[in-house]
Design a protein around this motif. Structure first.
Motif, PDB file in Angstrom:
ATOM      1  N   MET A 115       0.907  -1.037   0.001  1.00  0.00           N
ATOM      2  CA  MET A 115       0.056   0.120   0.221  1.00  0.00           C
ATOM      3  C   MET A 115       0.769   1.314   0.091  1.00  0.00           C
ATOM      4  N   ARG A 160      -2.360   3.160  -3.795  1.00  0.00           N
ATOM      5  CA  ARG A 160      -3.567   3.960  -3.273  1.00  0.00           C
ATOM      6  C   ARG A 160      -4.323   4.689  -4.110  1.00  0.00           C
ATOM      7  N   LEU A 166      -9.299  -3.067  -4.882  1.00  0.00           N
ATOM      8  CA  LEU A 166      -8.712  -3.509  -3.567  1.00  0.00           C
ATOM      9  C   LEU A 166      -9.302  -4.552  -2.972  1.00  0.00           C
ATOM     10  N   LYS A 197      -8.124  -7.712  -4.402  1.00  0.00           N
ATOM     11  CA  LYS A 197      -6.744  -8.068  -3.716  1.00  0.00           C
ATOM     12  C   LYS A 197      -6.895  -8.385  -2.385  1.00  0.00           C
TER      13      LYS A 197
END
Ligand SMILES: NC(=O)c1ccc[n+]([C@@H]2O[C@H](COP(=O)([O-])OP(=O)(O)OC[C@H]3O[C@@H](n4cnc5c(N)ncnc54)[C@H](O)[C@@H]3O)[C@@H](O)[C@H]2O)c1
Length: 263
Positions: free
Chosen positions: A189, A194, A202, A205
């Motif tokens: 991150m 980001r 996200l 993931k």
């Protein structure tokens, strides 16, 4: 203070994982060269660390530029013990265009290899002659070098090459007391990650991991520092995965997690 009296070089030190490693090594007593293709970014990270850090500008893909940066660091701090070769071509114009192979622009392939593979080789080539007291080299790889994916073939192939490079460097210079290893993260991150990834990506993931949390740049820096330190004095030629379990399981696990998360 595992690096008291030692000098380190971190490439791609202007942000993300490299910046975290520079801060970590300095916090443990090292004097650190923060090298980046973006001079302002290197300067900002080095300034925040203080007099123990020295900003360098270089394009690791360019031999003269890399050789000059290493020489400037050794001239400034007087020695070289630890190298974190971490720079990679991650911008939109290279990584962002590294999609399917059938319509891949060969310039994307060539620039990826030039920065990620030739760059790592050049850092080693110009650092090793200065590492006269032995030392440690850590190269940032990726789990993309260990598994396949539907895009980023150039990037993944470059990281697989890095995994090979560390075995050659470890073998060639082990007799000088120089160790060489790779760290292979999955998602880390960073600010770049980001801003580049939306909530859905996200969440995908997250479903791939077995741990509830993703890695931070500081988590990777801690592993780099361990591998660079005397505590890892018998570890060389290895690619150490740091991926919160992303590659530890059967594919079904991610499918199940994603289903549970979206139910
Ligand atoms: N963030 C992740 O999710 C992730 C996952 C696996 C591996 N990695 C690897 O971690 C390493 C660091 O990436 P990051 O996530 O911190 O990204 P980042 O974009 O924050 O940092 C990369 C840095 O490298 C510099 N750089 C780019 N090309 C360069 C060149 N030719 N010469 C010198 N410097 C150059 C950039 O200016 C930047 O400061 C890379 O090798 C990347 O492949 C990152």
């Amino acid at each position: 203070m595992r690096f008291e009296g030692q000098v380190a070089l971190v490439t791609g030190g202007g942000s993300g994982i490299g910046a975290a490693t520079a801060r970590r090594l300095a916090s443990e007593g090292a004097r650190v060269g923060v090298a980046d293709i973006r001079p302002a970014a290197a300067f900002q990270v080095a300034s925040a660390i203080g007099p123990a850090a020295y900003a360098l500008t270089c394009d690791v893909a360019d031999e003269n530029s890399t050789a000059a940066a290493v020489a400037e660091l050794v001239e400034h701090f007087g020695r070289l013990d630890v190298v974190h070769s971490n720079a990679a071509a991650l911008g939109r114009e290279v990584f962002g265009r590294d999609a399917g192979l059938l319509d891949l622009d060969v310039e994307v392939w060539d620039r990826t290899m030039a920065v990620n593979v030739r760059g790592a080789m050049l850092v080693v080539k110009h650092a090793v002659p200065h590492m006269t007291n032995g030392g440690a080299i850590v190269i940032t790889s990726s789990v993309s070098g260990l598994v396949g994916d539907a895009d980023h073939a150039a990037y993944g192939t470059s990281k697989a090459a890095v995994n090979g490079l560390v075995r050659y460097v470890a073998t060639m210079y082990g007799d000088r007391g120089i160790r060489c290893n790779a760290v292979a993260p999955a998602l880390v991150m960073t600010d770049t990650a980001r801003t580049a990834m939306g909530p859905e990506r996200l969440a995908e993931k997250a479903a791939e991991r077995v741990l509830p949390w993703p890695a931070t740049p500081e988590d990777v820096a801690a592993l780099v520092a361990f591998l660079a330190s005397g505590e890892a004095r018998c570890v060389t030629g290895q690619t150490v995965v740091i991926d919160c379990g992303t590659t530890a399981h059967r594919p079904e696990h991610a499918v199940r997690s994603w289903r549970d998360a979206t139910r």
